[in-house]
Write a protein that holds these residues in place. Structure first.
Motif, PDB file in Angstrom:
ATOM      1  N   GLU A  46      -0.395  -6.688   7.535  1.00  0.00           N
ATOM      2  CA  GLU A  46      -0.749  -7.347   8.784  1.00  0.00           C
ATOM      3  C   GLU A  46      -1.447  -8.666   8.468  1.00  0.00           C
ATOM      4  O   GLU A  46      -1.938  -8.853   7.359  1.00  0.00           O
ATOM      5  CB  GLU A  46      -1.646  -6.457   9.636  1.00  0.00           C
ATOM      6  CG  GLU A  46      -2.957  -6.107   8.969  1.00  0.00           C
ATOM      7  CD  GLU A  46      -3.785  -5.132   9.771  1.00  0.00           C
ATOM      8  OE1 GLU A  46      -4.933  -5.477  10.070  1.00  0.00           O
ATOM      9  OE2 GLU A  46      -3.283  -4.053  10.098  1.00  0.00           O
ATOM     10  N   ARG A  47      -1.468  -9.563   9.429  1.00  0.00           N
ATOM     11  CA  ARG A  47      -2.154 -10.838   9.240  1.00  0.00           C
ATOM     12  C   ARG A  47      -3.649 -10.606   9.186  1.00  0.00           C
ATOM     13  O   ARG A  47      -4.212  -9.892   9.997  1.00  0.00           O
ATOM     14  CB  ARG A  47      -1.841 -11.814  10.369  1.00  0.00           C
ATOM     15  CG  ARG A  47      -0.481 -12.418  10.270  1.00  0.00           C
ATOM     16  CD  ARG A  47      -0.450 -13.451   9.176  1.00  0.00           C
ATOM     17  NE  ARG A  47       0.898 -13.997   9.110  1.00  0.00           N
ATOM     18  CZ  ARG A  47       1.300 -14.789   8.158  1.00  0.00           C
ATOM     19  NH1 ARG A  47       0.493 -15.131   7.188  1.00  0.00           N
ATOM     20  NH2 ARG A  47       2.523 -15.246   8.146  1.00  0.00           N
ATOM     21  N   GLY A 103      -3.659 -15.064   5.913  1.00  0.00           N
ATOM     22  CA  GLY A 103      -2.783 -14.492   4.899  1.00  0.00           C
ATOM     23  C   GLY A 103      -2.365 -13.082   5.272  1.00  0.00           C
ATOM     24  O   GLY A 103      -2.705 -12.570   6.338  1.00  0.00           O
ATOM     25  N   TRP A 104      -1.624 -12.445   4.370  1.00  0.00           N
ATOM     26  CA  TRP A 104      -1.203 -11.061   4.584  1.00  0.00           C
ATOM     27  C   TRP A 104      -2.246 -10.137   4.006  1.00  0.00           C
ATOM     28  O   TRP A 104      -2.635 -10.277   2.855  1.00  0.00           O
ATOM     29  CB  TRP A 104       0.154 -10.801   3.946  1.00  0.00           C
ATOM     30  CG  TRP A 104       1.247 -11.479   4.671  1.00  0.00           C
ATOM     31  CD1 TRP A 104       1.946 -12.564   4.262  1.00  0.00           C
ATOM     32  CD2 TRP A 104       1.753 -11.140   5.960  1.00  0.00           C
ATOM     33  NE1 TRP A 104       2.863 -12.917   5.219  1.00  0.00           N
ATOM     34  CE2 TRP A 104       2.765 -12.058   6.267  1.00  0.00           C
ATOM     35  CE3 TRP A 104       1.450 -10.142   6.881  1.00  0.00           C
ATOM     36  CZ2 TRP A 104       3.479 -12.011   7.464  1.00  0.00           C
ATOM     37  CZ3 TRP A 104       2.154 -10.098   8.072  1.00  0.00           C
ATOM     38  CH2 TRP A 104       3.160 -11.026   8.346  1.00  0.00           C
ATOM     39  N   LYS A 105      -2.710  -9.173   4.806  1.00  0.00           N
ATOM     40  CA  LYS A 105      -3.682  -8.183   4.363  1.00  0.00           C
ATOM     41  C   LYS A 105      -2.920  -6.939   3.933  1.00  0.00           C
ATOM     42  O   LYS A 105      -2.129  -6.394   4.684  1.00  0.00           O
ATOM     43  CB  LYS A 105      -4.665  -7.856   5.487  1.00  0.00           C
ATOM     44  CG  LYS A 105      -5.809  -6.989   5.031  1.00  0.00           C
ATOM     45  CD  LYS A 105      -6.899  -6.922   6.072  1.00  0.00           C
ATOM     46  CE  LYS A 105      -6.598  -5.835   7.054  1.00  0.00           C
ATOM     47  NZ  LYS A 105      -7.680  -5.598   7.998  1.00  0.00           N
ATOM     48  N   ARG A 108      -3.268  -1.951  -7.446  1.00  0.00           N
ATOM     49  CA  ARG A 108      -2.233  -2.960  -7.281  1.00  0.00           C
ATOM     50  C   ARG A 108      -1.885  -3.089  -5.801  1.00  0.00           C
ATOM     51  O   ARG A 108      -1.763  -2.083  -5.103  1.00  0.00           O
ATOM     52  CB  ARG A 108      -1.017  -2.557  -8.083  1.00  0.00           C
ATOM     53  CG  ARG A 108       0.096  -3.535  -8.110  1.00  0.00           C
ATOM     54  CD  ARG A 108       1.174  -3.018  -9.062  1.00  0.00           C
ATOM     55  NE  ARG A 108       2.364  -3.822  -9.000  1.00  0.00           N
ATOM     56  CZ  ARG A 108       2.606  -4.826  -9.824  1.00  0.00           C
ATOM     57  NH1 ARG A 108       1.756  -5.142 -10.758  1.00  0.00           N
ATOM     58  NH2 ARG A 108       3.726  -5.513  -9.712  1.00  0.00           N
ATOM     59  N   ALA A 109      -1.733  -4.323  -5.367  1.00  0.00           N
ATOM     60  CA  ALA A 109      -1.306  -4.610  -3.991  1.00  0.00           C
ATOM     61  C   ALA A 109      -0.061  -5.471  -4.071  1.00  0.00           C
ATOM     62  O   ALA A 109      -0.062  -6.524  -4.703  1.00  0.00           O
ATOM     63  CB  ALA A 109      -2.413  -5.336  -3.239  1.00  0.00           C
ATOM     64  N   THR A 110       1.003  -5.022  -3.434  1.00  0.00           N
ATOM     65  CA  THR A 110       2.281  -5.742  -3.469  1.00  0.00           C
ATOM     66  C   THR A 110       2.542  -6.382  -2.121  1.00  0.00           C
ATOM     67  O   THR A 110       2.363  -5.763  -1.081  1.00  0.00           O
ATOM     68  CB  THR A 110       3.421  -4.766  -3.811  1.00  0.00           C
ATOM     69  OG1 THR A 110       3.100  -4.113  -5.057  1.00  0.00           O
ATOM     70  CG2 THR A 110       4.737  -5.491  -3.953  1.00  0.00           C
ATOM     71  N   PHE A 111       2.970  -7.637  -2.151  1.00  0.00           N
ATOM     72  CA  PHE A 111       3.264  -8.355  -0.905  1.00  0.00           C
ATOM     73  C   PHE A 111       4.609  -9.035  -1.000  1.00  0.00           C
ATOM     74  O   PHE A 111       5.192  -9.142  -2.043  1.00  0.00           O
ATOM     75  CB  PHE A 111       2.164  -9.375  -0.578  1.00  0.00           C
ATOM     76  CG  PHE A 111       1.911 -10.377  -1.659  1.00  0.00           C
ATOM     77  CD1 PHE A 111       2.538 -11.621  -1.606  1.00  0.00           C
ATOM     78  CD2 PHE A 111       1.070 -10.108  -2.713  1.00  0.00           C
ATOM     79  CE1 PHE A 111       2.312 -12.569  -2.605  1.00  0.00           C
ATOM     80  CE2 PHE A 111       0.832 -11.047  -3.704  1.00  0.00           C
ATOM     81  CZ  PHE A 111       1.456 -12.265  -3.649  1.00  0.00           C
TER      82      PHE A 111
END
Length: 123
Positions: free
Chosen positions: A24-25, A30-32, A120-123
């Protein structure tokens, strides 16, 4: 009987997929994204080589970046770029990519949390 079981499993899987939340924004544009069970990262890409990541807890409250380190992996025009992110003021980690990173680029943030764990966070 097997048809009924399969139909029930498909209905459950379809409904749970519809309920899953995606990125989500965030408040900084940015993307959260979830980073493990206890943190979120908001990745801000503005078309320059500067990358800013904002840290927050599971309740979306800002978390001071002191003691955190991270590495960014971002794909631009089919080429993967890896670079470090360092703590800045407040909840920010910042880094400079070797190229300009267009908004909407795909990638991942590997976040090292004080105390030794890595998520790890993937976007």
């Amino acid at each position: 009987m097997l048809k009924h079981v399969l139909a029930a499993l498909m209905a459950v899987s379809l409904s749970s997929g519809a309920m899953a939340s995606g990125p989500e924004r965030g408040p900084n544009g940015g993307w959260k994204i979830d980073a493990g069970a206890r943190h979120h990262v908001e990745v801000v890409l503005d078309g320059t080589s500067n990358v800013v990541v904002y840290l927050s807890d599971e309740r979306s409250r800002p978390v001071a970046a002191t003691g955190f380190t991270a590495n960014a992996t971002i794909v631009v025009n089919g080429t993967t770029h890896r670079f470090p992110l360092s703590p800045a003021d407040g909840p920010r980690l910042t880094g400079t990519a070797p190229v300009a990173i267009p908004a909407g680029s795909k990638g991942a943030i590997q976040l090292s949390i004080p105390g030794g764990s890595t998520v790890r966070a993937t976007f």
